[in-house]
Enzyme design. Structure first.
Site, mmCIF file in Angstrom:
data_model
loop_
_atom_site.group_PDB
_atom_site.id
_atom_site.type_symbol
_atom_site.label_atom_id
_atom_site.label_comp_id
_atom_site.label_asym_id
_atom_site.label_seq_id
_atom_site.Cartn_x
_atom_site.Cartn_y
_atom_site.Cartn_z
ATOM 1 N N ASP A 1 30.415 40.116 48.443
ATOM 2 C CA ASP A 1 31.674 40.832 48.267
ATOM 3 C C ASP A 1 32.019 40.740 46.789
ATOM 4 O O ASP A 1 32.385 39.677 46.286
ATOM 5 C CB ASP A 1 32.777 40.188 49.113
ATOM 6 C CG ASP A 1 34.092 40.971 49.061
ATOM 7 O OD1 ASP A 1 34.289 41.730 48.089
ATOM 8 O OD2 ASP A 1 34.912 40.819 49.983
ATOM 9 N N HIS A 2 31.909 41.859 46.071
ATOM 10 C CA HIS A 2 32.036 41.807 44.618
ATOM 11 C C HIS A 2 33.414 41.351 44.155
ATOM 12 O O HIS A 2 33.577 40.919 43.017
ATOM 13 C CB HIS A 2 31.682 43.166 43.997
ATOM 14 C CG HIS A 2 32.705 44.235 44.233
ATOM 15 N ND1 HIS A 2 32.670 45.066 45.321
ATOM 16 C CD2 HIS A 2 33.793 44.596 43.509
ATOM 17 C CE1 HIS A 2 33.684 45.907 45.264
ATOM 18 N NE2 HIS A 2 34.388 45.651 44.180
ATOM 19 N N HIS B 1 37.476 42.437 51.489
ATOM 20 C CA HIS B 1 38.180 42.194 50.225
ATOM 21 C C HIS B 1 39.517 41.468 50.422
ATOM 22 O O HIS B 1 39.759 40.410 49.843
ATOM 23 C CB HIS B 1 38.440 43.508 49.500
ATOM 24 C CG HIS B 1 37.205 44.207 49.029
ATOM 25 N ND1 HIS B 1 36.012 43.552 48.806
ATOM 26 C CD2 HIS B 1 36.967 45.511 48.726
ATOM 27 C CE1 HIS B 1 35.111 44.415 48.395
ATOM 28 N NE2 HIS B 1 35.658 45.607 48.338
#
Length: 503
Positions: A189-190, A252
């Site tokens: 998950d960036h 996110h």
């Protein structure tokens, strides 16, 4: 070396295998991140980059394509010498899970390549592909033995979204864990690669001033906002089948929530941190469908203007159904059933085609007693917020009250702000550098574990079910370039609260 600074660990030699190497994700983020790691000497001395494409492409063609992408999307000026050194080892292999023989040939190619490059047999498989390819690719890697750890390590990186609901996430976890061990899976998950997000743990647990007041006795509520100016663009087909809730909340926004709400881990390692994150997600109250409808707002944008850009109706976007009920905006009210957070609401919102791009966590502290100021000119106190922001600026801001200079007691709200760019002269990054480096060194502290993924989907499942049953009923239309549907304000105003205005 500065106080508290740890020397970066050098990754082992390895083959970095990218499925979907011709796609947008590889060109826009993965290769620029590898370049930034190369520029800071954080890649292995012996590395080979292997691109997997479904259609034939020569090594030279792939290298040229990646080099052009790097020049277009790099976050810093490109040094040709560094870029050539990184990309000189690129090879391209044609493989498709629909053709099992191609994976057998791929295994043989990797064996020969690793022997020539002396990478030690370590392999990092990065699935930069659509979600429906995760399992077919993984099964072929498993069938051919390429995921088996018989000495050299083998790791599998999976992008979001991980499943489309609780049932599919459980099924995907189950099938992947039949092929590999949990420690081999890196669900990326960036958002967790952003410095400010990682700093939440340091802010909470390395400062004695915050953790003692980080609870229901002192915190009134928490707001988590992830807003985007862009519309759906060319992703109509994907987005119409996904929507804002699936696309953003279980990954996110819940990663941000878990870092804010988790209990202190007994030590700073992957098992301890991920266990606490999973526990707090599991403690989110599971709502009935009726409660989910009351405690949520979903919206869909219609045509409008953002700056000088005209945004067309969502339903007129290419590959979007003309009668679509897919939400492009979602706001939720959640509660956490544990001792620390009992009675403290968490308000989450995310949407597209809004007035500004913004990502922040706003922690609202309880109001101080007003009694001692009753006989002064003060008629109200400014609200006390701790705001952790990653967009548009990586910063941490504390809002508090102070006396205005002068002979009478006048009070006004002021801010103290720490900005990363002012204090640390860090180069711009993609957000993937830390995550890719952690994959290479085997540190999965910033990656979701199976139980955490399923706990997240468990919390949002009632909203998915309620919205599906409601259909078009309750879908609020908001104009592109606005702050979202007006009903999202009512979600807080009925509790005597309001969304924090950007400042």
């Amino acid at each position: 070396m500065a106080v508290g600074q740890v020397k970066q660990r050098q990754p082992d030699p390895c083959a970095f295998v990218i499925f979907g190497v011709t796609g947008d994700l590889a060109h826009r983020l993965v290769i620029p991140a590898l370049y930034n790691l190369a520029a800071t000497n954080l890649l292995p001395d012996k590395l080979c980059v292997v691109g997997i494409a479904r259609k034939g492409m020569s090594n030279a063609e792939l290298t040229d394509s990646l080099f052009k992408g790097l020049r277009q999307f790099a976050t810093r000026p490109v040094d040709d010498a560094i870029a050539r050194h990184l990309l000189q080892c690129v090879t391209c292999i044609e493989a498709d899970p629909k053709d099992p023989d191609s994976f057998d040939a791929m295994r043989e190619h990797l064996d020969r390549l690793e022997a020539a490059r002396q990478t030690g047999g370590n392999r990092l498989f990065y699935l930069a592909t659509p979600p429906n390819a995760f399992l077919p690719i993984s099964k072929e890697l498993g069938r051919t033995g390429m995921l088996a750890e018989n000495g050299p390590w083998r790791r599998l990186v999976v992008e979001k979204p991980f499943g489309t609901d609780l049932a599919s996430a459980r099924a995907l976890n189950g099938e992947l864990l039949d092929l590999v061990e949990e420690h081999q899976i890196y669900r990326i998950d960036h958002y967790l690669g952003k410095e400010t997000v990682q700093n939440i743990l340091v802010l909470r647990f390395a400062n004695g001033m915050f953790e003692p007041i980080w609870n229901r006795n002192h915190i009134d509520h928490v707001q988590i906002t992830v807003e985007e100016k862009l519309g759906v663009g060319h992703r109509g087909s994907f987005y119409d089948a996904t929507g804002a809730l699936r696309d953003m909340v279980p990954n996110h926004l819940f990663q941000l929530l878990s870092l804010v709400a988790m209990e202190p881990p007994i030590r700073f390692d992957a098992h301890s941190v991920r266990s606490e994150k999973a526990d707090v997600l599991a403690a989110i109250q599971t709502q009935s469908e009726q409660e989910a409808l009351r405690n949520s707002v979903r919206g869909q944008y219609c045509g409008g203007k953002i700056g000088d850009t005209e945004i067309e109706d969502y339903r007129k976007t290419r590959d979007v159904r003309p009668d679509s009920t897919t939400e492009t905006y979602a706001a939720l009210k959640l509660t956490i059933d544990n001792w620390r957070w009992a009675g403290v609401p968490f308000y989450l919102r995310t949407g597209k085609a809004l007035t500004a791009k913004r990502t922040e966590i706003a922690i609202k502290f309880k109001q101080a007693p007003f009694a001692m100021f009753r006989d002064t000119a003060v008629d109200r106190l400014s609200q006390n917020y701790l705001v952790i922001s990653t967009e548009p600026t990586e910063s941490i801001t504390l809002q508090f009250n102070t006396k205005v200079p002068g002979p009478t007691v006048n009070i006004d709200g002021v801010e103290m702000t720490f900005r990363y760019r002012d204090y640390f002269k860090a180069e711009p990054s993609t957000g993937y550098e830390t995550l890719i480096h952690d994959c290479m060194i085997g540190d999965n502290i910033l990656f979701q574990r199976a139980d955490g993924v399923e706990a997240g989907w468990q919390a949002v499942q009632p909203f998915l079910d309620a919205w599906k049953r409601a259909g078009v009923t309750g879908l609020e239309i908001y104009r592109a370039g606005s702050e979202g549907p007006e009903q999202a304000n009512a979600l807080l105003s009925r509790d005597g609260r309001s969304w924090r205005k950007p400042g």
